[in-house]
Design a protein around this motif. Structure first.
Motif, short mmCIF file in Angstrom:
data_model
loop_
_atom_site.label_atom_id
_atom_site.label_comp_id
_atom_site.label_asym_id
_atom_site.label_seq_id
_atom_site.Cartn_x
_atom_site.Cartn_y
_atom_site.Cartn_z
N SER A 12 -12.62 -14.57 -10.02
CA SER A 12 -12.55 -15.88 -8.89
C SER A 12 -12.38 -15.31 -7.57
CB SER A 12 -11.87 -17.01 -9.27
OG SER A 12 -10.53 -16.75 -9.38
N VAL A 13 -11.75 -14.34 -7.46
CA VAL A 13 -11.04 -13.68 -6.27
C VAL A 13 -11.59 -12.16 -5.99
CG1 VAL A 13 -9.15 -15.14 -6.13
CG2 VAL A 13 -8.91 -12.78 -6.96
N LYS A 14 -12.32 -11.80 -6.79
CA LYS A 14 -12.76 -10.43 -6.54
C LYS A 14 -13.38 -10.15 -5.47
CE LYS A 14 -12.69 -8.40 -11.37
NZ LYS A 14 -13.35 -8.11 -12.43
N GLY A 15 -13.28 -9.26 -4.76
CA GLY A 15 -14.18 -9.04 -3.46
C GLY A 15 -13.63 -9.65 -2.32
N ARG A 16 -12.64 -10.72 -2.53
CA ARG A 16 -12.18 -11.45 -1.23
C ARG A 16 -10.47 -11.25 -1.24
NH1 ARG A 16 -12.05 -16.83 -1.62
NH2 ARG A 16 -11.84 -16.91 -3.88
N PHE A 17 -9.88 -11.07 -2.45
CA PHE A 17 -8.42 -10.81 -2.01
C PHE A 17 -8.15 -9.36 -2.55
CE2 PHE A 17 -7.01 -15.42 -3.39
CZ PHE A 17 -7.86 -15.97 -2.64
N THR A 18 -6.93 -8.83 -1.80
CA THR A 18 -6.73 -7.67 -1.88
C THR A 18 -5.13 -7.62 -2.19
OG1 THR A 18 -8.51 -6.63 -0.66
CG2 THR A 18 -6.72 -5.29 -1.09
N ILE A 19 -4.54 -6.83 -3.24
CA ILE A 19 -3.13 -7.05 -3.43
C ILE A 19 -2.71 -5.48 -2.93
CG2 ILE A 19 -3.33 -6.22 -5.74
CD1 ILE A 19 -0.85 -7.89 -6.49
N ASP A 20 -1.67 -5.28 -2.32
CA ASP A 20 -1.31 -4.10 -2.10
C ASP A 20 0.26 -4.06 -1.70
OD1 ASP A 20 -0.56 -3.58 1.18
OD2 ASP A 20 -2.01 -5.36 0.48
N LYS A 21 0.97 -2.89 -1.95
CA LYS A 21 2.37 -2.69 -1.90
C LYS A 21 2.80 -1.55 -1.08
CE LYS A 21 6.30 -1.65 -5.12
NZ LYS A 21 6.99 -0.49 -4.24
N GLU A 22 3.84 -1.89 -0.27
CA GLU A 22 4.33 -1.02 0.65
C GLU A 22 5.10 0.19 -0.06
OE1 GLU A 22 6.58 -3.56 3.46
OE2 GLU A 22 5.83 -2.23 4.99
N LYS A 23 4.69 1.39 0.24
CA LYS A 23 5.17 2.56 -0.63
C LYS A 23 6.67 2.60 -0.42
CE LYS A 23 4.08 7.20 -1.70
NZ LYS A 23 3.42 8.43 -1.62
N GLY A 24 7.35 2.66 -1.52
CA GLY A 24 8.94 3.00 -1.34
C GLY A 24 9.72 1.67 -1.03
N LYS A 25 8.82 0.53 -0.74
CA LYS A 25 9.42 -0.71 -0.38
C LYS A 25 8.98 -1.89 -1.46
CE LYS A 25 9.86 0.32 4.35
NZ LYS A 25 9.56 -0.17 5.77
N ASN A 26 9.96 -2.91 -1.12
CA ASN A 26 9.89 -3.91 -2.36
C ASN A 26 9.22 -5.14 -1.82
OD1 ASN A 26 11.69 -2.41 -3.83
ND2 ASN A 26 13.54 -3.37 -2.77
N THR A 27 8.22 -5.00 -1.05
CA THR A 27 7.26 -6.04 -0.75
C THR A 27 5.80 -5.76 -1.10
OG1 THR A 27 8.46 -6.46 1.38
CG2 THR A 27 6.47 -7.33 1.39
N VAL A 28 5.46 -6.76 -1.93
CA VAL A 28 3.90 -6.90 -2.12
C VAL A 28 3.21 -7.82 -1.48
CG1 VAL A 28 2.39 -7.51 -4.13
CG2 VAL A 28 4.37 -6.07 -4.65
N PHE A 29 2.02 -7.46 -1.10
CA PHE A 29 1.08 -8.60 -0.17
C PHE A 29 -0.20 -8.88 -0.97
CE2 PHE A 29 3.58 -7.68 3.33
CZ PHE A 29 3.68 -6.29 3.41
N LEU A 30 -0.84 -9.92 -0.58
CA LEU A 30 -1.79 -10.65 -1.16
C LEU A 30 -2.68 -11.03 0.21
CD1 LEU A 30 -3.37 -11.22 -3.45
CD2 LEU A 30 -2.90 -13.58 -3.23
N GLN A 31 -3.71 -10.16 0.63
CA GLN A 31 -4.75 -10.38 1.61
C GLN A 31 -5.68 -11.38 0.99
OE1 GLN A 31 -4.43 -9.49 4.94
NE2 GLN A 31 -6.25 -10.90 5.30
N MET A 32 -5.86 -12.41 1.64
CA MET A 32 -7.06 -13.25 1.28
C MET A 32 -7.98 -13.77 2.32
SD MET A 32 -4.68 -16.05 -0.82
CE MET A 32 -3.69 -16.83 0.59
N ASN A 33 -9.21 -13.16 1.90
CA ASN A 33 -10.21 -13.22 2.96
C ASN A 33 -11.33 -14.40 2.57
OD1 ASN A 33 -9.15 -11.44 4.60
ND2 ASN A 33 -9.93 -9.75 3.68
#
Length: 124
Positions: A63-84
């Motif tokens: 349902s979110v493929k192509g619209r949402f992107t998950i990523d993580k700051e290298k070496g850090k403890n934060t994960v993001f969810l970019q929702m377009n």
């Protein structure tokens, strides 16, 4: 004890974007995975995306493929969810969760630690 805190939710118009953050603190196993889930009123919790602790592997719900992107700051403890290209159907409380081990999954039962959630509302 592991703690997760989400931020970045809000009200956005259809077609708009939001970027959610999930910051972890406390003890976590050397290899782990972070997942994003959402729950709309009257519906079951749904797995949205998951990323390994290295940031090298990800999975998405159809349902979110192509619209949402998950990523993580290298070496850090934060994960993001970019929702377009957000749609009204994306309206829900969004949670991040952590599991031991790097196996990717979108099953809520596989995750042992959860954040408190952040509200995302897509409406004109």
């Amino acid at each position: 004890q592991l703690q997760l805190v989400e931020s970045g939710g809000g009200l956005v118009q259809p077609g708009g974007s939001l970027r959610l953050s999930c910051t972890t603190s406390g003890f976590i196993s050397p290899t782990y995975a972070i997942g994003w889930f959402r729950q709309a009123p009257g519906k079951e919790r749904e797995g949205v995306s998951c990323i390994t602790s290295s940031g090298g592997s990800t999975i998405y719900a159809d349902s979110v493929k192509g619209r949402f992107t998950i990523d993580k700051e290298k070496g850090k403890n934060t994960v993001f969810l970019q929702m377009n290209s957000l749609e009204p159907e994306d309206t829900a409380v969004y949670y991040c969760a952590a599991k031991q081990g790097a196996r990717l999954t979108l099953l809520a039962a596989d995750f042992g630690s959860w954040g408190q959630g952040t509200q995302v509302t897509v409406s004109s």
